[in-house]
Design a protein around this motif. Structure first.
Motif, PDB file in Angstrom:
ATOM      1  N   VAL A  24       3.936   0.932 -10.660  1.00  0.00           N
ATOM      2  CA  VAL A  24       3.083   0.411  -9.835  1.00  0.00           C
ATOM      3  C   VAL A  24       3.725   0.634  -8.410  1.00  0.00           C
ATOM      4  O   VAL A  24       2.989   1.220  -7.554  1.00  0.00           O
ATOM      5  CB  VAL A  24       2.791  -1.134  -9.994  1.00  0.00           C
ATOM      6  CG1 VAL A  24       3.647  -2.030  -9.436  1.00  0.00           C
ATOM      7  CG2 VAL A  24       1.476  -1.311  -9.349  1.00  0.00           C
ATOM      8  N   LYS A  71       2.610   4.184  -7.653  1.00  0.00           N
ATOM      9  CA  LYS A  71       1.236   4.353  -7.463  1.00  0.00           C
ATOM     10  C   LYS A  71       0.970   4.194  -6.030  1.00  0.00           C
ATOM     11  O   LYS A  71       0.186   4.838  -5.203  1.00  0.00           O
ATOM     12  CB  LYS A  71       0.301   3.149  -8.198  1.00  0.00           C
ATOM     13  CG  LYS A  71      -1.208   3.388  -8.160  1.00  0.00           C
ATOM     14  CD  LYS A  71      -1.690   1.894  -8.988  1.00  0.00           C
ATOM     15  CE  LYS A  71      -3.166   1.958  -8.904  1.00  0.00           C
ATOM     16  NZ  LYS A  71      -3.840   3.030  -9.624  1.00  0.00           N
ATOM     17  N   TYR A  72       1.512   3.063  -5.306  1.00  0.00           N
ATOM     18  CA  TYR A  72       1.413   2.643  -3.830  1.00  0.00           C
ATOM     19  C   TYR A  72       2.060   3.983  -3.056  1.00  0.00           C
ATOM     20  O   TYR A  72       1.662   4.218  -1.910  1.00  0.00           O
ATOM     21  CB  TYR A  72       2.022   1.524  -3.713  1.00  0.00           C
ATOM     22  CG  TYR A  72       1.267   0.146  -4.101  1.00  0.00           C
ATOM     23  CD1 TYR A  72      -0.062   0.392  -4.163  1.00  0.00           C
ATOM     24  CD2 TYR A  72       1.922  -0.575  -5.012  1.00  0.00           C
ATOM     25  CE1 TYR A  72      -0.801  -0.765  -4.638  1.00  0.00           C
ATOM     26  CE2 TYR A  72       1.389  -1.734  -5.573  1.00  0.00           C
ATOM     27  CZ  TYR A  72      -0.029  -2.018  -5.490  1.00  0.00           C
ATOM     28  OH  TYR A  72      -0.581  -2.878  -6.176  1.00  0.00           O
ATOM     29  N   LEU A  95      -0.272   6.845  -3.028  1.00  0.00           N
ATOM     30  CA  LEU A  95      -1.567   6.365  -2.222  1.00  0.00           C
ATOM     31  C   LEU A  95      -1.147   6.491  -0.784  1.00  0.00           C
ATOM     32  O   LEU A  95      -1.746   7.356  -0.082  1.00  0.00           O
ATOM     33  CB  LEU A  95      -1.962   4.944  -2.296  1.00  0.00           C
ATOM     34  CG  LEU A  95      -2.975   4.576  -1.516  1.00  0.00           C
ATOM     35  CD1 LEU A  95      -4.396   4.907  -2.129  1.00  0.00           C
ATOM     36  CD2 LEU A  95      -3.045   2.902  -1.267  1.00  0.00           C
TER      37      LEU A  95
END
Lengths: 482, 511
Positions: free
Chosen positions: B400, B403-404, B407
């Protein structure tokens, strides 16, 4: 002369740009499977699914994918490693492939010549899945929320439609959308805070039940329709949450109290059962009717000896069932236990009986009832004919598997999983064969294979539906304001 | 030029923090998916352009420059309209007062730049309409302009249609009725969009509420430019019928009076809609975001009118400098609540609490507060997305965290910061040896007991990693500010060895 050359070059250019790509001749055969995202290698899909667009993760050069089934062949050039199969050609291929395999060969140009990865199959089942999927999109936040909505996705395409967005309801909370036997014309859902209450959409009309029914029943939460459409069983939970300091499970959501009641839609009455479903000594939740409506499955945990939240790890739910007589609106006097938490050591939740009545899928985790925050949560299948249960081996992963819903033909199960990154819930589909064995699941395909990377919302409560929900959001708000 | 320079200087002096602060309210991604997401619905293009512009606000002078540019463009757009309607007088009051008002609105954190862009687009389409002689082409331009405005900026389409109809009525009297369909077209498009149920609430589809944060109901003040625009067009037309002043001096005085009046109005609006309390909070937030701890401590109002919230910022600044326990009593204090305020759910408080808890080593709460802070807007509050990268790396949730990172790598100004964390993915040993992440990882309590928030969490962190000095300093300061001598002595006897040399405020006072 120059003009002629230019003319012929132009025509050649047009022909090259318009012609379909051909299957490359590979000079190297690679032994490994291509590393693709989403992982669609060897998955089982229905013949009515949208194109399984994927991305070759290591791609830095020219790529091509060749899908074959009998005489049908779909050749697709990669765009930055993404294979964006057109919907019409994909449908043609799937029409040929029902009950067979699609062979997938992925080519990549390496050092000027083509290399081909080991071919993998996509198994296409004979049975189709329901045509739509309803879900709530919400950020996996902890306490407050802001944007959320309930949406529906046509599964044979990439079209997503809004059922209700909280932008038009003062950014309130909306949850627990549930359908009667995958029927898009019979839905129940709740809204909290602004316009708070339970909303029933049936026969094209929306009706509101007030959220707080009585002092004993502070709120209606997890619903399940009786197959007759005349009753809805609800759990009534007093839910709280705390937070972990250690790595792993971030939030602990637990009930202080919970009971099960049945709402009679015709008589507009709440039916409470005897002490089995409505007592202080135990917490009962997650009601689910059998397809014939004669049995109610639910989960139950002892409540009398626990000090919550300190004892949160000691809360373990058993899986039980009790008979229900729709004509007399009465429950049996004795409950059967299918999964005994005290004996087996784990906690059961979300019992969902297959529409053919043969199986019941439930979630097991080490403790508690809010399994989406439990990394150890897995799906299990209970064979109601034999009285035995097994894990859904192929469907489960290292991370959370939690909520699930059956398709009307009992061959497909959609479930929420956090296997991607441990936090954002994604919908996966698995084929369940007649023996109750799950097959390798696949992630809901999206138009852009990178979709899930950027998407900052969780797919919450995925529910199969057999058609499009025609609920008019404005009508619901009018009813809410009344 | 003079006006532009003067505006820039004013904005830089008085609104600099507004722009830095605003930048964190919306995010902009350099990705095709983000483009498709916004562009696909009415008003989305305006949002895309506005967010594109706002991403630069994190740069010094960028907010000032962009707002000056928008201000001058608005004046130019409106002046060209007025000149067409009144060829006799020079009417700077009309354009200046509206543009100044919009300039003030831009400092309201909840106002969206889409509103300014839609005013600009409205002026552009009306200018085009006034400059086309051929009636058929002119009406076509009006209808197309109305539809285009609907798709680009949403509800402003009605204003385009209405003003277009008005201009036809007063300037091209012969076939004005053919323009009646323009506002109707706007309403029709809005109704269609509303009926789909895909959009926002009705007020955001039909009213300028769309140019204000949708979860808030704006005050009447955001409607003023939209009311003033058609009225100013009417006024310009009416004044155009009046004869010109004969003497140059009168003209100059008239013009000077207008400019003075416009600036006076602008100043009044600035005083009303730019409250000192909000400006102070923005200033504190910007210093916190930029980790300018000395900047926070040097703000005069921190000492003059201390509040619990200000004390929180002040003590965070001291703690970040490693001086909390040393200088605690040199600064005004508001009790132990001034060390960590209660969360009111606002973005500011959540960011502040995330910073405080991250510093204390309370990773769970730091992450929770970061989550709460980013809930208002997708991809916004990038500093808190960075916090999610840090906390997830610390807790071992690498997927996760990645994921950031991915982004933020799609943003212009945070991609380098985010990419720097890539080296930790799949390498817990690097996290442990990192001077920022490592000590905090050691602070993570391994027991299964749930968080009880506040003091008891700090005790558990101290037990897990007694060498993490910021947490110990906060813990000791809680006892001091609560004037709990026994607890403080117990604390010192347990953890005093990790606090050597003992900070000034922790040294027992001689009677």
């Amino acid at each position: 002369m120059k003009l002629k050359i230019l003319h012929s070059l132009l025509i050649e250019l047009i022909i090259v740009s318009c012609s379909a790509p051909s299957e490359p001749i590979a000079s190297t055969q690679l032994d490994e499977l291509p590393s693709i995202y989403p992982d669609y290698t060897e998955v089982t899909v229905p013949a009515n699914i949208a194109p399984l667009r994927f991305k070759l993760q290591s791609a830095s050069n020219e790529t091509r994918a060749v899908l074959t089934c009998g005489n049908e062949k779909l050749i697709q050039s990669g765009e930055d490693g993404k294979f964006l199969f057109p919907e019409n050609k994909w449908k043609d291929l799937l029409a040929q492939a029902a009950g067979k395999d699609i062979g997938v060969r992925v080519y990549e140009k390496k050092n000027g010549s083509w290399a081909v990865y080991r071919e993998f199959p996509i198994h296409v089942a004979r049975e189709e899945m329901d045509s739509y999927l309803a879900y709530r999109l919400i950020a996996p936040g902890y306490e407050p929320w802001f944007e959320m909505g309930i949406y529906q996705r046509e599964l044979s395409s990439f079209k997503e439609y809004t059922i209700l967005q909280n932008g038009i309801t003062d950014h309130n909370c909306m949850n627990c959308h549930t359908f009667n036997r995958q029927n898009p014309e019979e839905m129940v859902m709740h809204m909290r805070k602004t316009y708070g209450g339970t909303y029933i959409y049936k026969d094209g009309k929306v009706e509101k039940l007030n959220g707080k029914v009585s002092n004993d029943i502070p709120s209606l939460v997890y619903p399940c329709w009786h197959p007759s459409g005349d009753f809805i069983a609800f759990s009534s939970n007093q839910t709280l949450q705390n937070f972990h300091m250690r790595p792993g499970n971030r939030i602990e959501v637990y009930d202080k109290e919970s009971n099960i009641v049945v709402f009679d839609l015709k008589k507009k009455q709440i039916v409470t059962a005897d002490s089995i479903l409505f007592s202080k000594e135990a917490m009962q939740t997650f009601p689910n009717f059998s397809p014939d409506g004669k049995t109610l499955y639910f989960c139950s945990a002892r409540a009398d000896s626990l000090d919550l939240p300190a004892d949160y790890e000691k809360v373990k739910y058993s899986l039980c069932s009790i008979s229900f007589n729709a004509e007399t609106r009465t429950f049996g006097t004795k409950a059967d236990t299918l999964y005994q938490a005290e004996k087996e050591g784990r906690s059961a939740k979300f019992p969902r009986v297959s529409p053919d009545g043969n199986f019941l899928v439930f979630t097991l985790s080490d403790y508690g009832n809010f399994s989406i925050w439990h990394h150890d949560a897995d799906l299990y299948i209970y064979d109601l004919r034999k009285g035995t249960f097994l894990p859904l081996q192929a469907a489960n992963s290292e991370d959370t598997e939690s909520f699930h819903s059956w398709s009307h033909n009992s061959r497909w199960l959609v479930f929420s999983s956090r296997r991607e990154d441990g936090l954002y819930t994604r919908p996966y589909f698995t084929y369940i064969d007649t023996a109750g064995i799950s097959h390798k699941p696949f992630l809901l395909p999206q138009s852009d294979p990178d979709f899930y990377q950027d998407f900052m919302r969780s797919f919450n409560v995925p529910e199969f539906i057999q058609g499009k929900v025609q609920l008019n959001a404005k009508e619901l708000i009018t009813e809410a304001k009344r | 030029m003079v006006l532009g320079a003067a505006t820039s200087l004013f904005l830089q002096q008085y609104c600099m923090y507004d722009y830095f602060y605003t930048e964190q309210q919306q995010g902009f991604l350099w990705s095709a998916a983000y483009f498709r997401e916004l562009i696909g619905h009415p008003g989305g293009t305006g949002t895309y352009i506005a967010r594109f512009l706002r991403q630069f606000y994190c740069l010094p002078y960028a907010g000032t420059t962009i707002n000056t540019g928008l201000f001058l463009l608005l004046i130019w757009g409106m002046e060209s309209l007025y000149k067409k309607l009144d060829r006799v007088h020079f009417l700077p009051f009309l354009s200046l007062s509206i543009a100044l008002y919009v300039l003030v609105l831009e400092t309201d954190v909840y106002y969206l730049t889409e509103g300014t862009l839609s005013l600009l687009l409205t002026c552009l389409i009306l200018n085009i309409q006034l400059r086309i002689k051929n009636p058929g082409r002119r009406l076509t331009a009006l209808y197309l302009g109305t539809a285009l405005t609907f798709f680009i900026t949403g509800p402003a389409a009605f204003m385009v249609g209405l003003c277009g109809l008005g201009l036809e009525l007063i300037c091209q009297k012969s076939c004005w009725w053919k323009a009646l369909g323009a506002p109707l077209l706007a309403i029709l498009l809005q109704l269609i969009w509303h009926s789909t149920g895909n959009g926002e609430s009705a007020r955001c589809i039909f009213l300028p509420d769309a140019y204000y944060e949708s979860y808030l109901t704006p005050d009447f003040h955001i409607y003023l430019p939209w009311i003033a625009l058609p009225l100013s067009l009417l006024l310009a037309y009416a004044l155009g019928k009046c004869p010109a002043f004969r003497h140059t001096a009168v003209n100059v005085i008239f013009c000077a009076l207008q400019v003075t009046g416009a600036f006076w109005l602008g100043l009044q609006a600035f005083l009303v809609y730019h409250p000192a309390e909000m400006t102070r909070l923005k200033c504190l937030e910007v210093h916190r975001m930029q980790q300018d701890w000395n900047g926070i401590l040097s703000l005069p109002y921190m000492r003059v009118c201390p509040t619990t919230l200000y004390a929180c910022y002040q003590n965070l600044a001291l703690a970040q400098k490693g001086e909390l326990a040393e200088k605690l009593l040199d600064y005004p204090q508001m009790g132990s609540a001034g060390l960590s305020v209660l969360s009111d759910g606002s973005q500011n408080t959540c960011c502040l609490l995330s910073d405080i808890n991250y510093l204390q080593g309370n990773i769970g709460t730091a992450q929770r507060m970061a989550f709460n802070a980013i809930r208002f807007q997708k991809y916004a509050c990038t500093q808190m997305i960075l916090r999610l990268i840090q906390t997830n790396l610390i807790s071992g949730a690498d997927k996760v965290a990645e994921k950031y990172i991915t982004l933020l790598e799609k943003t212009l100004y945070y991609r380098e910061q985010a990419s720097a964390y890539r080296k930790f993915l799949g390498h817990p040993e690097r996290v442990l040896s990192d001077p920022e992440l490592g000590p905090r990882k050691k602070c993570m309590d391994t027991s299964t007991e749930l968080s009880r928030e506040g003091y008891s969490d700090l005790v558990r962190i101290a037990e897990a990693n007694p060498q993490w000095r910021p947490n110990l300093e906060y813990l000791g300061c809680i006892h001091l500010l609560n004037q709990n001598q026994d607890e403080f002595q117990n604390f010192l006897s347990q953890y005093g060895q990790y606090l050597k040399p003992l900070p000034k405020s922790f040294i027992p006072q001689q009677p």
